[in-house]
Every structure is written in structure tokens, then in C-alpha cells.
Design a protein around this motif. Structure first.
Motif, PDB file in Angstrom:
ATOM      1  N   LYS A 339     -15.132  81.386 -87.157  1.00  0.00           N
ATOM      2  CA  LYS A 339     -15.637  80.507 -86.080  1.00  0.00           C
ATOM      3  C   LYS A 339     -16.574  81.263 -85.097  1.00  0.00           C
ATOM      4  O   LYS A 339     -16.183  82.347 -84.705  1.00  0.00           O
ATOM      5  CB  LYS A 339     -14.611  79.865 -85.435  1.00  0.00           C
ATOM      6  CG  LYS A 339     -14.862  78.664 -84.257  1.00  0.00           C
ATOM      7  CD  LYS A 339     -13.716  78.042 -83.997  1.00  0.00           C
ATOM      8  CE  LYS A 339     -12.797  78.880 -83.008  1.00  0.00           C
ATOM      9  NZ  LYS A 339     -11.791  78.058 -82.204  1.00  0.00           N
ATOM     10  N   THR A 340     -17.522  80.782 -84.486  1.00  0.00           N
ATOM     11  CA  THR A 340     -18.544  81.452 -83.368  1.00  0.00           C
ATOM     12  C   THR A 340     -17.467  81.347 -82.170  1.00  0.00           C
ATOM     13  O   THR A 340     -16.605  80.900 -82.058  1.00  0.00           O
ATOM     14  CB  THR A 340     -19.830  80.665 -83.442  1.00  0.00           C
ATOM     15  OG1 THR A 340     -19.578  79.566 -82.851  1.00  0.00           O
ATOM     16  CG2 THR A 340     -20.641  80.701 -84.705  1.00  0.00           C
ATOM     17  N   TYR A 341     -18.364  81.961 -81.132  1.00  0.00           N
ATOM     18  CA  TYR A 341     -17.529  82.391 -80.017  1.00  0.00           C
ATOM     19  C   TYR A 341     -17.293  81.034 -79.165  1.00  0.00           C
ATOM     20  O   TYR A 341     -16.422  80.934 -78.522  1.00  0.00           O
ATOM     21  CB  TYR A 341     -18.659  83.213 -79.166  1.00  0.00           C
ATOM     22  CG  TYR A 341     -18.178  83.836 -77.644  1.00  0.00           C
ATOM     23  CD1 TYR A 341     -16.974  84.615 -77.624  1.00  0.00           C
ATOM     24  CD2 TYR A 341     -18.507  83.138 -76.640  1.00  0.00           C
ATOM     25  CE1 TYR A 341     -16.442  84.963 -76.394  1.00  0.00           C
ATOM     26  CE2 TYR A 341     -18.016  83.403 -75.370  1.00  0.00           C
ATOM     27  CZ  TYR A 341     -16.862  84.316 -75.297  1.00  0.00           C
ATOM     28  OH  TYR A 341     -16.385  84.554 -73.925  1.00  0.00           O
ATOM     29  N   GLY A 342     -18.483  80.398 -78.835  1.00  0.00           N
ATOM     30  CA  GLY A 342     -18.175  79.116 -78.120  1.00  0.00           C
ATOM     31  C   GLY A 342     -18.921  79.158 -76.812  1.00  0.00           C
ATOM     32  O   GLY A 342     -18.218  78.896 -75.833  1.00  0.00           O
ATOM     33  N   LYS A 343     -20.053  79.510 -76.724  1.00  0.00           N
ATOM     34  CA  LYS A 343     -20.938  79.309 -75.256  1.00  0.00           C
ATOM     35  C   LYS A 343     -22.099  78.374 -75.456  1.00  0.00           C
ATOM     36  O   LYS A 343     -23.113  78.562 -76.060  1.00  0.00           O
ATOM     37  CB  LYS A 343     -21.224  80.754 -74.881  1.00  0.00           C
ATOM     38  CG  LYS A 343     -22.101  80.744 -73.476  1.00  0.00           C
ATOM     39  CD  LYS A 343     -22.603  81.929 -73.144  1.00  0.00           C
ATOM     40  CE  LYS A 343     -23.160  81.990 -71.976  1.00  0.00           C
ATOM     41  NZ  LYS A 343     -24.425  81.408 -71.681  1.00  0.00           N
ATOM     42  N   GLY A 344     -21.840  77.126 -74.720  1.00  0.00           N
ATOM     43  CA  GLY A 344     -22.874  76.187 -74.730  1.00  0.00           C
ATOM     44  C   GLY A 344     -23.575  75.836 -73.564  1.00  0.00           C
ATOM     45  O   GLY A 344     -23.936  74.674 -73.191  1.00  0.00           O
ATOM     46  N   LEU A 345     -23.823  77.042 -72.670  1.00  0.00           N
ATOM     47  CA  LEU A 345     -24.248  76.666 -71.402  1.00  0.00           C
ATOM     48  C   LEU A 345     -25.525  77.603 -71.614  1.00  0.00           C
ATOM     49  O   LEU A 345     -25.652  78.432 -72.087  1.00  0.00           O
ATOM     50  CB  LEU A 345     -23.538  77.259 -70.521  1.00  0.00           C
ATOM     51  CG  LEU A 345     -21.958  76.402 -70.228  1.00  0.00           C
ATOM     52  CD1 LEU A 345     -21.209  77.007 -69.237  1.00  0.00           C
ATOM     53  CD2 LEU A 345     -22.292  75.102 -70.062  1.00  0.00           C
ATOM     54  N   ILE A 346     -26.720  77.247 -70.607  1.00  0.00           N
ATOM     55  CA  ILE A 346     -27.920  77.771 -70.619  1.00  0.00           C
ATOM     56  C   ILE A 346     -28.064  78.177 -69.015  1.00  0.00           C
ATOM     57  O   ILE A 346     -27.907  77.429 -68.208  1.00  0.00           O
ATOM     58  CB  ILE A 346     -28.904  76.802 -71.067  1.00  0.00           C
ATOM     59  CG1 ILE A 346     -28.836  76.428 -72.538  1.00  0.00           C
ATOM     60  CG2 ILE A 346     -30.465  77.342 -70.795  1.00  0.00           C
ATOM     61  CD1 ILE A 346     -29.838  75.359 -72.775  1.00  0.00           C
ATOM     62  N   ILE A 373     -20.288  72.657 -78.072  1.00  0.00           N
ATOM     63  CA  ILE A 373     -19.590  73.638 -78.549  1.00  0.00           C
ATOM     64  C   ILE A 373     -18.879  74.593 -77.624  1.00  0.00           C
ATOM     65  O   ILE A 373     -18.135  75.424 -78.188  1.00  0.00           O
ATOM     66  CB  ILE A 373     -20.414  74.562 -79.898  1.00  0.00           C
ATOM     67  CG1 ILE A 373     -21.732  74.963 -79.277  1.00  0.00           C
ATOM     68  CG2 ILE A 373     -20.857  73.475 -81.128  1.00  0.00           C
ATOM     69  CD1 ILE A 373     -21.458  76.247 -78.754  1.00  0.00           C
ATOM     70  N   HIS A 374     -19.232  74.120 -76.445  1.00  0.00           N
ATOM     71  CA  HIS A 374     -18.762  75.279 -75.393  1.00  0.00           C
ATOM     72  C   HIS A 374     -17.250  75.375 -75.313  1.00  0.00           C
ATOM     73  O   HIS A 374     -16.552  74.400 -75.455  1.00  0.00           O
ATOM     74  CB  HIS A 374     -19.029  74.715 -74.069  1.00  0.00           C
ATOM     75  CG  HIS A 374     -18.987  75.627 -72.894  1.00  0.00           C
ATOM     76  ND1 HIS A 374     -19.559  77.049 -73.095  1.00  0.00           N
ATOM     77  CD2 HIS A 374     -18.434  75.758 -71.762  1.00  0.00           C
ATOM     78  CE1 HIS A 374     -19.154  77.572 -71.904  1.00  0.00           C
ATOM     79  NE2 HIS A 374     -18.354  77.019 -71.257  1.00  0.00           N
ATOM     80  N   LYS A 375     -16.590  76.529 -75.574  1.00  0.00           N
ATOM     81  CA  LYS A 375     -15.470  76.822 -75.824  1.00  0.00           C
ATOM     82  C   LYS A 375     -14.800  76.528 -76.800  1.00  0.00           C
ATOM     83  O   LYS A 375     -13.505  76.535 -77.117  1.00  0.00           O
ATOM     84  CB  LYS A 375     -14.498  76.438 -74.341  1.00  0.00           C
ATOM     85  CG  LYS A 375     -14.900  76.694 -73.239  1.00  0.00           C
ATOM     86  CD  LYS A 375     -14.160  76.273 -71.790  1.00  0.00           C
ATOM     87  CE  LYS A 375     -14.630  76.891 -70.619  1.00  0.00           C
ATOM     88  NZ  LYS A 375     -13.727  76.185 -69.354  1.00  0.00           N
ATOM     89  N   ARG A 376     -15.429  75.720 -77.882  1.00  0.00           N
ATOM     90  CA  ARG A 376     -14.946  75.329 -79.124  1.00  0.00           C
ATOM     91  C   ARG A 376     -15.383  76.287 -80.176  1.00  0.00           C
ATOM     92  O   ARG A 376     -14.802  76.332 -81.270  1.00  0.00           O
ATOM     93  CB  ARG A 376     -15.249  73.909 -79.230  1.00  0.00           C
ATOM     94  CG  ARG A 376     -14.684  72.891 -78.133  1.00  0.00           C
ATOM     95  CD  ARG A 376     -15.382  71.490 -78.358  1.00  0.00           C
ATOM     96  NE  ARG A 376     -14.910  70.716 -77.450  1.00  0.00           N
ATOM     97  CZ  ARG A 376     -15.508  69.570 -77.082  1.00  0.00           C
ATOM     98  NH1 ARG A 376     -16.389  69.072 -77.993  1.00  0.00           N
ATOM     99  NH2 ARG A 376     -14.954  68.806 -76.081  1.00  0.00           N
ATOM    100  N   GLY A 377     -16.647  76.623 -80.354  1.00  0.00           N
ATOM    101  CA  GLY A 377     -17.372  77.262 -81.216  1.00  0.00           C
ATOM    102  C   GLY A 377     -17.987  76.413 -82.459  1.00  0.00           C
ATOM    103  O   GLY A 377     -17.759  75.411 -82.178  1.00  0.00           O
ATOM    104  N   ILE A 378     -18.503  77.077 -83.382  1.00  0.00           N
ATOM    105  CA  ILE A 378     -18.947  76.246 -84.748  1.00  0.00           C
ATOM    106  C   ILE A 378     -18.062  76.802 -85.744  1.00  0.00           C
ATOM    107  O   ILE A 378     -17.876  77.933 -85.829  1.00  0.00           O
ATOM    108  CB  ILE A 378     -20.519  76.293 -84.920  1.00  0.00           C
ATOM    109  CG1 ILE A 378     -21.306  76.033 -83.686  1.00  0.00           C
ATOM    110  CG2 ILE A 378     -20.864  75.863 -86.237  1.00  0.00           C
ATOM    111  CD1 ILE A 378     -22.761  76.418 -83.774  1.00  0.00           C
ATOM    112  N   ILE A 379     -17.502  75.958 -86.594  1.00  0.00           N
ATOM    113  CA  ILE A 379     -16.751  76.395 -87.868  1.00  0.00           C
ATOM    114  C   ILE A 379     -17.901  76.423 -88.974  1.00  0.00           C
ATOM    115  O   ILE A 379     -18.477  75.354 -89.188  1.00  0.00           O
ATOM    116  CB  ILE A 379     -15.793  75.144 -88.125  1.00  0.00           C
ATOM    117  CG1 ILE A 379     -14.665  75.102 -86.868  1.00  0.00           C
ATOM    118  CG2 ILE A 379     -14.852  75.504 -89.356  1.00  0.00           C
ATOM    119  CD1 ILE A 379     -13.674  74.133 -87.025  1.00  0.00           C
ATOM    120  N   PRO A 380     -17.658  77.336 -89.572  1.00  0.00           N
ATOM    121  CA  PRO A 380     -18.509  77.611 -90.839  1.00  0.00           C
ATOM    122  C   PRO A 380     -18.211  76.704 -92.130  1.00  0.00           C
ATOM    123  O   PRO A 380     -17.140  76.239 -92.076  1.00  0.00           O
ATOM    124  CB  PRO A 380     -18.574  79.009 -91.276  1.00  0.00           C
ATOM    125  CG  PRO A 380     -17.054  79.429 -90.729  1.00  0.00           C
ATOM    126  CD  PRO A 380     -16.979  78.776 -89.456  1.00  0.00           C
TER     127      PRO A 380
END
Length: 422
Positions: A339-346, A373-380
Motif C-alpha cells: 500500500k502507498t503512503y496516502g497523501k492526497g493534498l496539493i 486516498i488521503h491517509k488511506r493510500g492505494i492498495i495494489p
């Protein structure tokens, strides 16, 4: 005698007038300085007021916040900086922050492709507010010292990091080339059974950020273009285009794009690179404070449509997640790894009149299927964890279990664990 007294009287009066004149000049200068500091703080407030992503400003009246801080007594510019830091802290957003002139210049240099220090990308791991490593920069002193994604930095030169901002931590890790800094690290043990604590001494150096490391691997009957993208800096998109075109000319027929340990960088670079792989469809949505969505589309300019697998881990953040999410949800590629880190802010950077900078969170982004995905991440699509750490030299080789899994996915021989999109 009377004449002499008159002379003394005129001297005293003249001295008093002179004192009053110079006092007036000093008072006037002090008032002018005070008004300039007020204006500086107000300018920062106004930038946040018109651009910050949260229209509620963390459930507070932003005008009252301004009144609270603008009427302070500013004896120096540093006092103003401190008031601005406290004002921004009320937003409870570590990514919206003041960057003093040297820090702002350092950030600009980093995104341009070079910096000085130990070579760590760091973040605050909420809700415990631990300072953690997103990823060491490829080839940096921190990389050579063996620091890893998700390591906690609990001390810098015996000073605890609790209570320090990210910029304060970064400042303490910066210094002259050749000087040393001691970091106290807590590393998660296997199966989350506590932490291993140790110190590491790192010698600072100049760090050239090479965005791409690539090689064309012969794997059975296929030529696999392995591309490791380390950071989305100012050179990343140009280098990626050159690399893909070179591999296409050399007969590559499939690709592995490695985003492991890539902490992100420039939004535009992520967008441009996504368009090199995606023939059509939405790459990403951004959502501003008013809920207004803007979509960014592929332009039909994909360089290749060859099969692609993307490698991700907990150090893949921000622009890496924009790219990974776009490739996954447009069915252009499958993701392999963790899973990725989870930063969905610009964030947007604003230069202030004294050479300082202001980073402000201006929007959040959503994947093509509108996932936040902020604070959730992306599941491969295929989850493959590394049970043992591997070296940089092993990445993209048969000694790299996640790369081997990616090859199996490309061949269609891996038993897929396709994650349902929800």
C-alpha cells in the motif's frame, strides 16, 4: 550674568527640541517598522484566506484569527515569523507552513534537481505526530547509511523531535558539506512487534537528485524496460520521455515502472508522465475549497501501449499516488507491492516580499474513480511484501521479489489478488 543665563536657557531648550526631534524620528521609524510587520502578516493571512482548501479553516473564524495575531507587538521580523507559524498552526495542517528564505531557496533547489544535506524526505505520521522517513533519496548519505521508509526519527543530535515542526527537523539535518549529524532512529520490527532503536551518524553532502534510473532487461523472450522514478522534480518528465522513446527504439515490449520510495514532488510532472502512458481517459481530479472539481485528461499522446506493471510501497506518496492511481483505475497497468503512503493534498508555493515562501494546501485530488486516498493510500492489485530488505543494486533484478512478481503478472502466470475498488 543675565545674558549668560539666557544662553544656557536657549541651549537647554535647543537640546530638548533636538531630543524631541530625534525621539520623534525613532518613534516614527518604530511605528513604520511595526506597520510593515503587520502588513507582512496580513499578506500571509490573505493568501491563506483566498486559497486554502478548507473553507471552514479548521472550524474557526479566520477573521478572528487575524485579529488575534496582527495586533501583537513585533519587536523584530523573527517575532512576525513566529506569529505566522502560530497562526498557521491553528489550521492543524503540517503541509501549510512558512518557509524562511533559506528553507524556501532549498526547496526550490530540491525540486530543480539538487540539494545539500543528508537526503531524506520526511513527514509527520498522524495522529501520533511522529517524524517518519517517507524515503531516502537515491544515492544520498541517508541512503548509504541504510535508512528506510517508515523509520521514525526520534532525535537529531540528541534533541528530541517531538514538538519540532518538519521544517525545524529539516533545518537541523542540513549543514555544511562534510559536517556530521546524529539521528536517533526507531525502526518497526517484523509483524509490528515494537521498534528497534539505534543511532546513526551521517556525513552531509551535496545531493544530485537523478529522477530516473533505467535499464533494458532481457527476460526470456521479452525485453523489459525497467524504469525507477525517484522523484517528480523539474527534470522528471523530460527524462521519462527520453527513456521510454529510447527503450521503444531498442525493442522493449513491456515495462516495469518502479515508484517504490518515491515521495512525490511536482504535480505537473506527475500529470505529464501519466499522459505518456495513458492513451485516453481522466488522469486525476482536483477538488478545491468550494467543492469544484477540475479534471485533467490524457491527450492521446501516449508514447507506448506496451504492457505495464507499477511497483509501489509505503514510500510512494503524493505525485507517485496520482500516477499509480491513474494507471490502475484506467486499467492501463496493474500495481504490485504494498500500500502507498496516502497523501492526497496539493500545495502551492507563494514567494513573499522578503524572500521567504509560503506553502499552502490549495486542493485535494481524487483518482479517476473519485477515490480520496488521503491517509488511506492505494492498495495494489497484487500485494507482495518484502520479508527482508534489499539493496539498491538488487532492485529490478531477480533478487528483487516484487520485480519478479511483476514479471509474473506481465506473463499472466501470477495468481492475481485483484483488489475490489470501493
Amino acid at each position: 550674568m543675565i545674558k549668560q543665563r539666557r544662553i544656557w536657557s536657549w541651549l537647554v531648550i535647543g537640546f530638548a527640541i533636538a531630543l524631541q526631534f530625534f525621539w520623534s524620528l525613532g518613534a516614527s521609524a518604530a511605528v513604520t517598522d511595526y506597520l510593515q510587520e503587520q502588513k507582512f502578516l496580513t499578506n500571509v493571512w490573505q493568501i491563506v484566506n483566498r486559497s486554502y482548501v478548507d473553507a471552514d479553516f479548521n472550524h474557526q473564524n479566520w477573521y478572528k484569527v487575524r485579529r488575534q495575531f496582527v495586533n501583537r507587538k513585533f519587536n523584530s521580523h523573527d517575532d512576525t515569523y513566529q506569529a505566522i507559524r502560530e497562526m498557521l498552526a491553528t489550521l492543524d495542517d503540517p503541509f501549510t507552513r512558512l518557509l524562511e528564505p533559506d528553507k524556501f531557496k532549498s526547496m526550490q533547489t530540491s525540486t530543480a534537481g539538487a540539494l545539500t544535506g543528508v537526503g531524506l524526505q520526511i513527514a509527520v505520521d498522524e495522529p501520533k505526530n511522529n517524524v517518519i522517513v517517507i524515503a531516502p533519496i537515491e544515492g544520498s548519505p541517508a541512503d548509504a547509511a541504510g535508512l528506510r521508509s517508515r523509520d521514525r526519527i526520534v532525535g537529531i543530535d540528541n534533541i528530541p523531535t517531538k514538538g519540532l515542526s518538519l521544517d525545524e527537523c529539516a533545518t537541523r539535518m542540513r549543514g555544511e558539506i562534510g559536517s556530521e549529524v546524529k539521528l536517533t532512529i526507531e525502526r518497526p520490527l517484523a509483524d509490528d512487534k515494537g521498534f528497534e532503536k539505534f543511532d546513526v551518524v551521517i556525513k552531509r553532502d551535496r545531493i544530485a537528485v537523478t529522477p530516473i534510473i533505467a535499464k533494458l532487461n532481457q527476460e526470456d523472450n521479452h525485453k523489459v524496460g525497467y524504469i525507477r522514478l525517484n522523484q517528480f522534480n523539474g527534470n522528471a518528465a523530460t527524462d521519462m520521455e527520453k527513456t521510454i522513446k529510447k527503450f521503444e527504439a531498442e525493442g522493449a515490449d513491456r515495462y516495469v515502472l518502479d515508484l517504490r520510495g518515491n515521495p512525490g514532488g511536482l504535480f505537473d510532472a506527475g500529470l505529464e508522465i501519466a499522459r505518456m502512458w495513458i492513451p485516453e481517459g481522466t488522469v486525476v481530479y482536483t477538488v478545491d475549497r468550494h467543492g469544484v472539481q477540475e479534471s485533467f485528461e490524457a491527450k492521446g499522446s501516449a508514447i507506448t501501449t506496451d504492457p505495464l506493471v507499477v511497483l509501489t510501497d509505503g514510500g510512494s506518496a503524493s505525485a507517485s499516488e496520482i500516477l499509480a492511481g491513474a494507471l490502475q483505475e484506467t486499467n492501463r497497468a496493474q500495481l504490485v507491492g504494498t500500500k502507498t503512503y496516502g497523501k492526497g493534498l496539493i500545495q502551492s508555493l507563494y514567494e513573499l516580499e522578503d524572500g521567504a515562501g509560503l506553502a499552502v494546501t490549495i486542493a485535494k485530488y481524487e483518482t479517476p474513480l473519485h477515490h480520496n486516498i488521503h491517509k488511506r493510500g492505494i492498495i495494489p492489485n497484487v500485494e507482495v511484501a518484502l520479508t527482508e530488505p534489499i539493496t539498491r543494486k538488487q532492485l529490478g533484478t531477480k533478487e528483487d521479489p516484487q520485480y519478479v512478481a511483476a514479471l509474473s503478472v506481465l506473463d499472466g502466470t501470477y495468481k492475481k489478488n485483484v483488489i475490489a475498488k470501493s
